[in-house]
Motif scaffolding. Structure first.
Motif, short mmCIF file in Angstrom:
data_model
loop_
_atom_site.label_atom_id
_atom_site.label_comp_id
_atom_site.label_asym_id
_atom_site.label_seq_id
_atom_site.Cartn_x
_atom_site.Cartn_y
_atom_site.Cartn_z
N GLN A 49 -9.33 12.33 -9.78
CA GLN A 49 -8.46 13.17 -8.96
C GLN A 49 -7.52 12.26 -8.18
O GLN A 49 -7.91 11.17 -7.74
CB GLN A 49 -9.30 14.00 -7.97
N VAL A 50 -6.27 12.69 -8.02
CA VAL A 50 -5.30 11.88 -7.27
C VAL A 50 -4.61 12.65 -6.15
O VAL A 50 -4.00 12.05 -5.27
CB VAL A 50 -4.24 11.25 -8.20
N PHE A 51 -4.65 14.00 -6.19
CA PHE A 51 -4.08 14.81 -5.12
C PHE A 51 -5.17 15.73 -4.58
O PHE A 51 -6.00 16.23 -5.34
CB PHE A 51 -2.91 15.68 -5.62
N SER A 52 -5.16 15.97 -3.26
CA SER A 52 -6.18 16.83 -2.68
C SER A 52 -5.61 17.68 -1.55
O SER A 52 -4.83 17.19 -0.72
CB SER A 52 -7.34 15.99 -2.12
N SER A 53 -6.01 18.95 -1.53
CA SER A 53 -5.63 19.82 -0.41
C SER A 53 -6.40 19.46 0.86
O SER A 53 -6.13 20.01 1.92
CB SER A 53 -5.90 21.29 -0.78
N SER A 54 -7.33 18.50 0.75
CA SER A 54 -8.02 17.98 1.93
C SER A 54 -7.21 16.87 2.59
O SER A 54 -7.73 16.08 3.38
CB SER A 54 -9.41 17.47 1.57
N ASN A 55 -5.92 16.80 2.25
CA ASN A 55 -4.96 15.92 2.93
C ASN A 55 -5.14 14.44 2.61
O ASN A 55 -5.00 13.59 3.48
CB ASN A 55 -5.00 16.13 4.46
N TRP A 56 -5.42 14.13 1.35
CA TRP A 56 -5.37 12.75 0.89
C TRP A 56 -4.82 12.70 -0.53
O TRP A 56 -4.91 13.67 -1.28
CB TRP A 56 -6.74 12.06 0.96
N CYS A 57 -4.23 11.57 -0.88
CA CYS A 57 -3.65 11.37 -2.20
C CYS A 57 -3.79 9.91 -2.61
O CYS A 57 -3.97 9.03 -1.76
CB CYS A 57 -2.16 11.73 -2.23
N LEU A 58 -3.68 9.66 -3.90
CA LEU A 58 -3.60 8.31 -4.44
C LEU A 58 -2.27 8.18 -5.17
O LEU A 58 -1.83 9.12 -5.83
CB LEU A 58 -4.73 8.03 -5.43
N THR A 59 -1.63 7.01 -5.07
CA THR A 59 -0.40 6.80 -5.80
C THR A 59 -0.32 5.38 -6.32
O THR A 59 -1.02 4.49 -5.84
CB THR A 59 0.84 7.12 -4.92
N GLY A 60 0.55 5.17 -7.30
CA GLY A 60 0.72 3.84 -7.87
C GLY A 60 -0.56 3.35 -8.54
O GLY A 60 -1.36 4.13 -9.08
N GLU A 61 -0.76 2.05 -8.50
CA GLU A 61 -1.92 1.46 -9.15
C GLU A 61 -3.24 1.85 -8.48
O GLU A 61 -4.31 1.61 -9.04
CB GLU A 61 -1.78 -0.06 -9.19
N ALA A 62 -3.20 2.40 -7.30
CA ALA A 62 -4.42 2.87 -6.66
C ALA A 62 -4.98 4.10 -7.36
O ALA A 62 -6.15 4.46 -7.15
CB ALA A 62 -4.16 3.20 -5.18
N TYR A 106 5.27 -1.94 -17.35
CA TYR A 106 5.51 -1.35 -16.04
C TYR A 106 6.86 -0.65 -15.96
O TYR A 106 7.20 -0.06 -14.95
CB TYR A 106 5.44 -2.43 -14.95
N SER A 107 7.65 -0.69 -17.03
CA SER A 107 8.87 0.11 -17.01
C SER A 107 8.52 1.57 -16.75
O SER A 107 8.99 2.16 -15.78
CB SER A 107 9.64 -0.08 -18.31
N PRO A 108 7.67 2.20 -17.58
CA PRO A 108 7.24 3.55 -17.22
C PRO A 108 6.26 3.57 -16.06
O PRO A 108 6.10 4.61 -15.42
CB PRO A 108 6.59 4.08 -18.50
N GLY A 109 5.62 2.44 -15.75
CA GLY A 109 4.74 2.40 -14.58
C GLY A 109 5.49 2.76 -13.32
O GLY A 109 4.99 3.51 -12.46
N MET A 162 7.34 9.75 -10.01
CA MET A 162 6.87 11.13 -10.18
C MET A 162 5.72 11.44 -9.23
O MET A 162 5.67 12.51 -8.61
CB MET A 162 6.47 11.37 -11.63
N SER A 163 4.77 10.50 -9.12
CA SER A 163 3.63 10.70 -8.23
C SER A 163 4.09 10.86 -6.78
O SER A 163 3.66 11.77 -6.07
CB SER A 163 2.67 9.52 -8.35
N ASN A 164 4.97 9.96 -6.33
CA ASN A 164 5.46 10.04 -4.96
C ASN A 164 6.21 11.33 -4.69
O ASN A 164 6.14 11.90 -3.59
CB ASN A 164 6.37 8.85 -4.66
N THR A 165 6.96 11.80 -5.68
CA THR A 165 7.71 13.06 -5.51
C THR A 165 6.77 14.24 -5.38
O THR A 165 6.98 15.13 -4.54
CB THR A 165 8.68 13.25 -6.68
N LEU A 166 5.70 14.26 -6.18
CA LEU A 166 4.70 15.32 -6.05
C LEU A 166 3.99 15.24 -4.70
O LEU A 166 3.74 16.27 -4.05
CB LEU A 166 3.70 15.22 -7.19
N ILE A 167 3.66 14.03 -4.26
CA ILE A 167 3.00 13.85 -2.96
C ILE A 167 3.91 14.31 -1.83
O ILE A 167 3.47 15.00 -0.89
CB ILE A 167 2.58 12.38 -2.76
#
Length: 350
Positions: free
Chosen positions: A302-315, A323-326, A332-337
């Protein structure tokens, strides 16, 4: 909001959140001292179009155009016999520039610029700051604040945050704490180093037909991929004048201990990519660094949570050193967060 990690993912997220909610208070905690060395030895020196647009939209147009290199797209050369003549290899790449920009990045230079910008925008940026403990609130708790204990300059800092984002890279502080790691079957290893010289594939052959294929531009400015059975080798030019060279291998075909130090990596290049190895041989006194990463592929349940935490990037999730698509995944992850946090703070049910 607290963002743990002030690398590419964390700093761009802080800037994006600040643009979306200018009045929100944002803290970034980064374990390294800033500014970092300009030619920081990090994988992720190349962008493709999604990440390039993301950085441009964040206001980095002047920096990218003046302090980084405009990229001439991705370029692939596939294995042909003994790989002694690049002009005989199947090549995929641009013959002239496209209108969609992408860039080759000196990561340290970029992250230093981002560090300056986020502070100018009012983000609290703490460098040399270690995360000691994260106490996530439970959904039934009324105050809804996470408790963080940080250390900076020998002092303990106790922070409360409504949202916490883990951008700590491979340290994956929150992912480890929550036991979110997920096994993947992509068994890939990587080694890479930088040479303090320009290494240009344009100069590897004087064949007129091969030279004439590129109508307008230089192969040198492409992200070069030399591809063979179970491997690819990258060459990336940097604005600092260095060239980044990396080897990515399938461990079942190329055992990690066959290239896990510079001498072994160079011997491996001589066996598989002799033209590249010959270039490296010319500059053995100017090798700047060497780094290895074993099993450079991981995931999360899981990387997004309604419990107010998220993971992004290599985390969170990372495929391999392509890493071009990385960087696209970070965008994309940051935009969703950002969308998730904005909606939550605006009172929507997320």
């Amino acid at each position: 909001m607290a963002i743990l990690g002030g690398g590419l993912a964390g700093l761009t997220l802080a800037l994006q959140l600040k643009k979306a909610r200018p009045t929100s208070r944002i803290l970034v905690a980064e374990k390294q001292n800033h500014p970092v060395p300009e030619a920081a030895h990090k994988v992720g020196e190349s962008t493709v179009e999604i990440a390039a647009k993301y950085l441009l939209d964040l206001g980095l147009k002047e920096h990218l155009n003046t302090d980084q290199l405009r990229k001439f797209g991705l370029r692939f050369f596939f294995q042909t016999e003994d790989n002694q003549d690049i002009a005989r290899r199947v090549e995929i790449g641009l013959t002239k520039p496209t209108f969609l920009p992408s860039f080759q990045l000196d990561r340290g230079r970029l992250e230093n610029k981002l560090g300056e910008i986020v502070q100018e925008q009012g983000v609290t940026f703490l460098d040399e700051c270690k995360v000691d403990h994260i106490d996530l609130h439970q959904e039934f708790e009324q105050d809804g604040l996470h408790q963080l204990r940080l250390h900076q300059d020998g002092q303990e800092l106790n922070i409360q945050a409504r949202w916490v984002v883990d951008a700590t890279g491979r340290s994956s502080v929150l992912k480890r704490q929550l036991g979110l790691a997920k096994k993947v079957d992509h068994n890939v290893n990587a080694v890479w180093f930088r040479v303090a010289h320009r290494i240009a594939v344009d100069e590897w052959s004087d064949d007129p037909a091969w030279q004439a294929r590129v109508v307008d531009g230089s192969r040198y400015l492409s992200t070069i991929h030399l591809c063979g059975d179970g491997y690819w080798v990258w060459l990336i030019p940097l604005a600092s004048g260095s060239t980044s060279i990396g080897i990515v291998t399938d461990a079942t075909i190329h055992p990690f201990d066959s290239l896990n130090n510079f001498e072994r990596a160079l011997a491996w290049l001589h066996r598989h990519e002799p033209q590249c190895a010959a270039q490296v041989d010319r500059y053995l006194d100017d090798i700047q660094d060497f780094r290895v990463m074993k099993n450079f592929s991981y995931s999360a349940r899981q990387v997004f949570s309604s419990s107010n935490w998220c993971l992004t990037g290599e985390a969170g999730v990372f495929l391999d050193p392509l890493y071009s698509p990385g960087s696209d995944f970070i965008a994309m992850s940051n935009t969703l967060i950002t969308d998730l946090i904005r909606r939550s703070l605006d009172g929507e049910d997320v």
